[in-house]
Design a protein around this motif. Structure first.
Motif, short mmCIF file in Angstrom:
data_model
loop_
_atom_site.label_atom_id
_atom_site.label_comp_id
_atom_site.label_asym_id
_atom_site.label_seq_id
_atom_site.Cartn_x
_atom_site.Cartn_y
_atom_site.Cartn_z
N SER A 78 0.80 -1.23 0.00
CA SER A 78 0.00 0.00 0.00
C SER A 78 0.83 1.28 0.00
CB SER A 78 -0.93 0.01 1.22
OG SER A 78 -0.20 -0.05 2.42
N LEU A 79 2.02 1.24 0.61
CA LEU A 79 2.83 2.45 0.78
C LEU A 79 3.33 3.06 -0.53
CD1 LEU A 79 3.90 4.22 3.07
CD2 LEU A 79 5.97 2.81 3.12
N PRO A 80 3.66 2.28 -1.58
CA PRO A 80 4.25 2.88 -2.78
C PRO A 80 3.41 3.96 -3.45
CG PRO A 80 4.55 0.51 -2.81
CD PRO A 80 3.66 0.82 -1.65
N VAL A 81 2.11 3.92 -3.25
CA VAL A 81 1.27 4.93 -3.91
C VAL A 81 1.66 6.33 -3.48
CG1 VAL A 81 -0.58 5.01 -2.18
CG2 VAL A 81 -1.10 5.43 -4.57
N LEU A 82 2.19 6.47 -2.27
CA LEU A 82 2.59 7.79 -1.80
C LEU A 82 3.81 8.32 -2.55
CD1 LEU A 82 2.17 7.21 2.05
CD2 LEU A 82 0.52 8.10 0.40
N ALA A 83 4.53 7.43 -3.22
CA ALA A 83 5.69 7.85 -4.00
C ALA A 83 5.35 8.16 -5.45
CB ALA A 83 6.78 6.76 -3.95
N VAL A 84 4.21 7.64 -5.94
CA VAL A 84 3.90 7.80 -7.37
C VAL A 84 2.54 8.43 -7.63
CG1 VAL A 84 5.37 5.84 -7.98
CG2 VAL A 84 2.95 5.46 -7.54
N GLY A 126 -15.25 10.14 1.76
CA GLY A 126 -15.24 8.89 2.53
C GLY A 126 -14.13 7.94 2.17
N PHE A 127 -13.35 8.25 1.11
CA PHE A 127 -12.36 7.29 0.65
C PHE A 127 -11.19 7.13 1.62
CE2 PHE A 127 -14.79 7.31 -3.10
CZ PHE A 127 -14.37 6.27 -3.91
N CYS A 128 -10.90 8.16 2.40
CA CYS A 128 -9.84 8.02 3.40
C CYS A 128 -10.22 6.94 4.42
CB CYS A 128 -9.62 9.34 4.12
SG CYS A 128 -8.75 10.58 3.14
N ILE A 129 -11.49 6.94 4.82
CA ILE A 129 -11.92 5.95 5.80
C ILE A 129 -11.98 4.57 5.16
CG2 ILE A 129 -13.76 5.34 7.42
CD1 ILE A 129 -14.39 8.27 7.70
N PHE A 130 -12.29 4.50 3.85
CA PHE A 130 -12.22 3.21 3.16
C PHE A 130 -10.82 2.63 3.23
CE2 PHE A 130 -15.87 4.54 0.12
CZ PHE A 130 -16.79 4.19 1.08
N GLY A 131 -9.82 3.52 3.18
CA GLY A 131 -8.44 3.06 3.29
C GLY A 131 -8.16 2.42 4.64
N TRP A 139 -6.20 10.95 -7.60
CA TRP A 139 -6.45 11.48 -6.26
C TRP A 139 -7.10 10.45 -5.35
CZ3 TRP A 139 -5.04 15.58 -3.47
CH2 TRP A 139 -4.44 16.64 -4.15
N ILE A 140 -7.95 9.59 -5.92
CA ILE A 140 -8.65 8.60 -5.10
C ILE A 140 -7.66 7.62 -4.47
CG2 ILE A 140 -10.24 6.63 -5.18
CD1 ILE A 140 -11.81 8.12 -7.32
N THR A 141 -6.78 7.08 -5.31
CA THR A 141 -5.86 6.05 -4.84
C THR A 141 -4.97 6.52 -3.70
OG1 THR A 141 -5.90 5.05 -7.04
CG2 THR A 141 -4.14 4.36 -5.55
N PRO A 142 -4.29 7.70 -3.81
CA PRO A 142 -3.44 8.11 -2.69
C PRO A 142 -4.22 8.39 -1.40
CG PRO A 142 -3.57 9.85 -4.34
CD PRO A 142 -4.14 8.62 -4.95
N LEU A 143 -5.44 8.91 -1.52
CA LEU A 143 -6.24 9.14 -0.32
C LEU A 143 -6.49 7.83 0.41
CD1 LEU A 143 -8.91 11.73 -1.57
CD2 LEU A 143 -7.09 12.13 0.10
N MET A 144 -6.87 6.81 -0.35
CA MET A 144 -7.14 5.52 0.26
C MET A 144 -5.87 4.86 0.79
SD MET A 144 -10.07 3.78 -2.16
CE MET A 144 -10.12 2.35 -1.09
N GLN A 176 -4.71 3.62 4.38
CA GLN A 176 -4.42 2.20 4.54
C GLN A 176 -3.03 1.99 5.11
OE1 GLN A 176 -5.48 -0.23 1.17
NE2 GLN A 176 -3.94 -1.76 1.61
N SER A 177 -2.06 2.75 4.62
CA SER A 177 -0.68 2.64 5.12
C SER A 177 -0.60 3.04 6.58
CB SER A 177 0.26 3.50 4.28
OG SER A 177 0.26 3.09 2.92
#
Length: 423
Positions: free
Chosen positions: A57-63, A235-240, A358-363, A367-368
């Motif tokens: 899950s963490l790599p999304v924060l880099a890309v 709500g996507f942050c909470i989905f993460g 934007w959706i993916t990094p929020l989640m 998640q991370s």
């Protein structure tokens, strides 16, 4: 239900569906096998299992600032295909890292594989949006949910079975082969240029720092100016948080509370129960999608799934845990099908990649953080029951957020688009 499967009359969608199915199935098998490999080898240190999930899950924060821009500016078909080929090579590298046995190198390979995979989803979402009509979006979302339920139903068990029979190397090799098959299927697609490159033909040289930053800002402005879209994304942050917790919680509750001596066998049953519930829920949600408002299915699904997650924490034996888990899995498809059918109908095809960016990094950020918290606090600070209360409470919280925000910002145009799509 026949309408759901009618999308397979579109040969492009069929190939893309099979490519996504093949790639995801291989990954699910590999992840399940790797989780049990770590629990077998480092059973006294559950932090390794949480850390492995963190590497996914963490790599999304880099890309995250690149994935959406590339999906909108470059050839989406080539992005999806090249992601599969790169993952194929990196998965072979993971086998080599396991042979050497150096944990930092193993986690690095997991990190790189996951980082490359993050470019796949926005490109594929843009392609599917372009090759289907708006009337087919909900049907495609229903199929995606059914596929996810199949992964839950057999993926975990198949991963464990392969781990037992051919070992961790065989399971990961199966994943490598799945990436290669997916890449070949995508290469065989003949996708119109306006779908592959909706914003014109660009090369990697065109993606300078200024363009990437401007496009990323443009995606943010697009979301902020659309109150309905912004409400959904809230709500996507909470989905993460939910995804992060669920990636390890079911196995943890079996190993450390309900069945410590038989957690592997019960984990297979767990996958069957959860997958069966999601599959049944997917069939029901797809059948009634045209009869209920998407917002009602979304809010109700979130609330009841959260309720059953909290309830499952009080289970004193596997039977009652599986009963509560089945209730959770039955409710979740109503949320996923509503969101999956809604998003393509309200997002401009030229902006889909940047919105997904934007959706993916929020989640994944949430998640991370959740996985990091679990790694450092379980079981010394947080109990297994506490993890379930956090995740269940998060789902219920999102249901109340959506109940308050979605009707407030939903205008007639959005409702008409969403409802016509669902009919």
């Amino acid at each position: 239900m026949s309408k759901t499967f009618s999308v397979f009359k579109n040969p492009l969608y069929t190939k893309l569906f099979l490519a996504n199915f093949t790639s995801q199935m291989g990954s699910v098998i590999s992840i399940a096998a790797f989780m049990f490999y770590l629990l077998d080898r480092f059973g006294d240190n559950p932090a390794y299992a949480s850390a492995a999930e963190l590497m996914y899950s963490l790599p999304v924060l880099a890309v995250f600032f690149l994935v959406g821009v590339m999906a909108d500016r470059m050839d989406r078909r080539k992005i999806a295909e090249n992601c599969d080929w790169l993952c194929f090579g990196l998965t072979l590298g993971l086998i080599g890292a396991l042979k050497i046995g150096v944990m930092p190198l193993i986690f690095l390979m997991l990190f790189l594989i996951s980082g490359v995979q993050k470019f796949f989803a926005p490109a594929q979402s843009g392609i599917i949006q372009g090759v289907l009509s708006k009337e087919d979006y909900t049907a495609a979302a229903g199929l995606n949910q059914m596929v996810s339920s199949i992964f839950m139903l057999v993926g975990n068990g198949l991963g464990i079975y392969l781990y037992w029979k051919i070992g961790i190397y065989g399971a990961i090799t199966a994943n490598a082969v799945s990436f290669a098959v997916s890449a070949l299927l995508i290469r065989s697609c003949r996708i119109p240029d306006q779908v592959r490159m909706p914003n014109g033909n660009h090369s990697i040289k065109d993606l300078d720092f200024k363009l990437v930053v401007n496009d990323f800002k443009l995606g943010m402005k697009y979301i902020l100016n659309d109150k309905l879209l912004l409400s959904l994304l809230s709500g996507f942050c909470i989905f993460g948080i939910v995804n992060g917790g669920f990636s390890v919680m079911p196995i943890f509750i079996m190993k450390y509370k309900l069945a410590p001596n038989h957690y592997e066998e019960y984990s297979v049953i767990l996958g069957i129960v959860f997958g069966s519930g999601v599959l049944l829920g997917s069939l029901i949600a797809s059948a009634v999608a045209s009869k209920i408002k998407l917002i009602n299915g979304l809010i109700g699904g979130l609330f009841f799934s959260g309720f059953f997650v909290v309830l499952s924490s009080f289970a004193v034996n596997p039977f009652w845990f599986f009963t509560a888990l089945f209730g959770t899995s039955l409710a979740l498809p109503f949320c996923n099908i509503a969101i999956g059918g809604w998003m393509p109908a309200i997002v401009d095809p030229k902006m889909m990649g940047r919105v997904q960016g934007w959706i993916t990094p929020l989640m994944m950020l949430a998640q991370s953080l959740m996985l990091a918290i679990i790694s450092f606090t379980f079981p010394s600070v947080l109990s297994i029951e506490g993890l379930y209360w956090i995740v269940g409470g998060a789902l219920i919280l999102v249901s109340f957020i959506y109940y308050y925000l979605l009707p407030k910002y939903t205008d007639e145009v959005h409702w008409k688009a969403a409802e016509e799509k669902a009919v």
